[in-house]
Design a protein around this motif. Structure first.
Motif, PDB file in Angstrom:
ATOM      1  N   ASP A 151      -4.114  -2.725  -0.120  1.00  0.00           N
ATOM      2  CA  ASP A 151      -4.934  -2.357   1.037  1.00  0.00           C
ATOM      3  C   ASP A 151      -5.767  -3.691   1.194  1.00  0.00           C
ATOM      4  O   ASP A 151      -6.016  -4.108   2.215  1.00  0.00           O
ATOM      5  CB  ASP A 151      -5.661  -1.208   0.621  1.00  0.00           C
ATOM      6  CG  ASP A 151      -5.171   0.030   0.687  1.00  0.00           C
ATOM      7  OD1 ASP A 151      -4.226   0.114   1.326  1.00  0.00           O
ATOM      8  OD2 ASP A 151      -5.912   1.181   0.293  1.00  0.00           O
ATOM      9  N   PHE A 152      -6.205  -4.278  -0.050  1.00  0.00           N
ATOM     10  CA  PHE A 152      -7.180  -5.234  -0.016  1.00  0.00           C
ATOM     11  C   PHE A 152      -6.538  -6.599   0.671  1.00  0.00           C
ATOM     12  O   PHE A 152      -7.050  -7.303   1.530  1.00  0.00           O
ATOM     13  CB  PHE A 152      -7.636  -5.624  -1.575  1.00  0.00           C
ATOM     14  CG  PHE A 152      -8.288  -7.162  -1.703  1.00  0.00           C
ATOM     15  CD1 PHE A 152      -9.666  -7.316  -1.140  1.00  0.00           C
ATOM     16  CD2 PHE A 152      -7.763  -8.300  -1.941  1.00  0.00           C
ATOM     17  CE1 PHE A 152     -10.148  -8.364  -1.059  1.00  0.00           C
ATOM     18  CE2 PHE A 152      -8.509  -9.195  -2.160  1.00  0.00           C
ATOM     19  CZ  PHE A 152      -9.682  -9.408  -1.537  1.00  0.00           C
ATOM     20  N   THR A 153      -5.026  -6.604   0.101  1.00  0.00           N
ATOM     21  CA  THR A 153      -4.542  -8.127   0.661  1.00  0.00           C
ATOM     22  C   THR A 153      -4.186  -7.972   2.287  1.00  0.00           C
ATOM     23  O   THR A 153      -4.404  -8.969   2.858  1.00  0.00           O
ATOM     24  CB  THR A 153      -3.192  -7.987   0.118  1.00  0.00           C
ATOM     25  OG1 THR A 153      -3.173  -7.925  -1.377  1.00  0.00           O
ATOM     26  CG2 THR A 153      -2.253  -9.205   0.587  1.00  0.00           C
ATOM     27  N   VAL A 173       3.538   1.000   4.762  1.00  0.00           N
ATOM     28  CA  VAL A 173       3.919   0.084   3.831  1.00  0.00           C
ATOM     29  C   VAL A 173       4.322   0.625   2.649  1.00  0.00           C
ATOM     30  O   VAL A 173       5.470   0.177   2.052  1.00  0.00           O
ATOM     31  CB  VAL A 173       2.852  -1.080   3.773  1.00  0.00           C
ATOM     32  CG1 VAL A 173       3.282  -1.941   2.644  1.00  0.00           C
ATOM     33  CG2 VAL A 173       2.295  -1.730   4.960  1.00  0.00           C
ATOM     34  N   MET A 174       3.540   1.432   1.810  1.00  0.00           N
ATOM     35  CA  MET A 174       4.080   1.924   0.525  1.00  0.00           C
ATOM     36  C   MET A 174       5.422   2.696   0.561  1.00  0.00           C
ATOM     37  O   MET A 174       6.081   2.560  -0.053  1.00  0.00           O
ATOM     38  CB  MET A 174       3.025   2.460  -0.070  1.00  0.00           C
ATOM     39  CG  MET A 174       1.539   1.929  -0.441  1.00  0.00           C
ATOM     40  SD  MET A 174       2.034   0.401  -1.388  1.00  0.00           S
ATOM     41  CE  MET A 174       2.116   0.903  -2.790  1.00  0.00           C
ATOM     42  N   VAL A 186      -6.339   0.666   7.829  1.00  0.00           N
ATOM     43  CA  VAL A 186      -5.683  -0.042   6.890  1.00  0.00           C
ATOM     44  C   VAL A 186      -5.058   0.693   5.783  1.00  0.00           C
ATOM     45  O   VAL A 186      -3.967   0.724   5.197  1.00  0.00           O
ATOM     46  CB  VAL A 186      -6.564  -1.245   6.426  1.00  0.00           C
ATOM     47  CG1 VAL A 186      -5.648  -2.099   5.205  1.00  0.00           C
ATOM     48  CG2 VAL A 186      -6.766  -2.341   7.360  1.00  0.00           C
ATOM     49  N   SER A 187      -5.885   1.797   5.165  1.00  0.00           N
ATOM     50  CA  SER A 187      -5.493   2.570   4.145  1.00  0.00           C
ATOM     51  C   SER A 187      -4.544   3.360   4.606  1.00  0.00           C
ATOM     52  O   SER A 187      -3.351   3.603   3.771  1.00  0.00           O
ATOM     53  CB  SER A 187      -6.722   3.593   3.754  1.00  0.00           C
ATOM     54  OG  SER A 187      -7.989   2.842   2.968  1.00  0.00           O
ATOM     55  N   SER A 188      -4.682   3.912   5.782  1.00  0.00           N
ATOM     56  CA  SER A 188      -3.559   4.721   6.368  1.00  0.00           C
ATOM     57  C   SER A 188      -2.103   3.776   6.578  1.00  0.00           C
ATOM     58  O   SER A 188      -1.009   4.192   6.280  1.00  0.00           O
ATOM     59  CB  SER A 188      -3.801   5.308   7.796  1.00  0.00           C
ATOM     60  OG  SER A 188      -2.653   6.044   8.310  1.00  0.00           O
ATOM     61  N   LEU A 189      -2.399   2.696   7.008  1.00  0.00           N
ATOM     62  CA  LEU A 189      -1.218   1.652   7.217  1.00  0.00           C
ATOM     63  C   LEU A 189      -0.513   1.486   5.978  1.00  0.00           C
ATOM     64  O   LEU A 189       0.780   1.819   5.862  1.00  0.00           O
ATOM     65  CB  LEU A 189      -1.598   0.338   7.816  1.00  0.00           C
ATOM     66  CG  LEU A 189      -0.708  -0.730   7.970  1.00  0.00           C
ATOM     67  CD1 LEU A 189       0.330  -0.373   9.036  1.00  0.00           C
ATOM     68  CD2 LEU A 189      -1.267  -2.093   8.084  1.00  0.00           C
ATOM     69  N   GLY A 249     -16.458  -1.901   9.930  1.00  0.00           N
ATOM     70  CA  GLY A 249     -15.623  -2.101   8.853  1.00  0.00           C
ATOM     71  C   GLY A 249     -15.214  -1.008   8.189  1.00  0.00           C
ATOM     72  O   GLY A 249     -14.161  -0.690   7.627  1.00  0.00           O
ATOM     73  N   ALA A 250     -15.841  -0.035   8.014  1.00  0.00           N
ATOM     74  CA  ALA A 250     -15.536   1.526   7.365  1.00  0.00           C
ATOM     75  C   ALA A 250     -14.341   2.004   8.206  1.00  0.00           C
ATOM     76  O   ALA A 250     -13.315   2.364   7.390  1.00  0.00           O
ATOM     77  CB  ALA A 250     -16.697   2.380   7.418  1.00  0.00           C
ATOM     78  N   ALA A 251     -14.402   1.920   9.411  1.00  0.00           N
ATOM     79  CA  ALA A 251     -13.472   2.589  10.339  1.00  0.00           C
ATOM     80  C   ALA A 251     -12.048   1.749  10.038  1.00  0.00           C
ATOM     81  O   ALA A 251     -10.967   2.230   9.955  1.00  0.00           O
ATOM     82  CB  ALA A 251     -13.591   2.483  11.939  1.00  0.00           C
ATOM     83  N   PHE A 252     -11.973   0.529  10.091  1.00  0.00           N
ATOM     84  CA  PHE A 252     -11.033  -0.725   9.948  1.00  0.00           C
ATOM     85  C   PHE A 252     -10.415  -0.378   8.524  1.00  0.00           C
ATOM     86  O   PHE A 252      -9.162  -0.555   8.639  1.00  0.00           O
ATOM     87  CB  PHE A 252     -11.542  -1.904  10.072  1.00  0.00           C
ATOM     88  CG  PHE A 252     -10.433  -2.939   9.965  1.00  0.00           C
ATOM     89  CD1 PHE A 252      -9.463  -2.939  11.063  1.00  0.00           C
ATOM     90  CD2 PHE A 252     -10.276  -3.784   9.179  1.00  0.00           C
ATOM     91  CE1 PHE A 252      -8.496  -3.839  11.052  1.00  0.00           C
ATOM     92  CE2 PHE A 252      -9.109  -4.723   8.723  1.00  0.00           C
ATOM     93  CZ  PHE A 252      -8.381  -4.847   9.921  1.00  0.00           C
TER      94      PHE A 252
END
Length: 132
Positions: A84-86, A41-42, A33-36, A26-29
């Motif tokens: 990120d959360f979404t 996205v941003m 996601v944070s990088s994505l 989960g931490a790696a995922f």
């Protein structure tokens, strides 16, 4: 039962090991996601809304004075964390949905009944002969 023995039983129980693996993955995922969100996205979303960099958005509550840094309400970073959360929540939803679909298929497809044994075949023949 000694405290060490109880702890050893607890630590090697399957659920604890599974949980530990889940936390590490989960931490790696989360980093992926944070990088994505942060790197893909941003910037695209910022381009769509007129070149706004969300991570830099904020309201200065108190200006910097000498060595004291400014007090900033960084709502742009909050927007980024919400994205990120979404994305994480949607990815987990899709994963759980896929697992549930596989479980339903396994439950819906009952195993084919076993072929009749030689005894059952003989009894069927006897029944058919008695009917005649």
């Amino acid at each position: 039962m000694s405290m060490m023995k109880e702890f050893r039983e607890f630590a090697v129980r399957g659920n604890v090991v599974d949980l530990a693996v889940g936390v590490v993955i989960g931490a790696a995922f989360g980093k992926i996601v944070s990088s994505l969100v942060g790197d893909i996205v941003m910037p695209l979303l910022g381009l769509v809304v007129g070149g706004v960099d969300f991570s830099k958005l904020g309201i200065v509550l108190k200006e910097a004075v000498g060595e004291t840094p400014a007090v900033v309400l960084a709502y742009g970073k909050f927007i980024q964390v919400c994205f990120d959360f979404t994305i994480v929540a949607f990815a987990i939803f899709m994963l759980v949905k896929g697992i549930n679909r596989l479980r339903r298929q396994e439950a819906a497809a009952p195993a084919a009944p076993p072929a009749p044994t030689a005894e059952e075949k003989l009894l069927v023949e006897i029944r058919d002969l008695l009917k005649k």
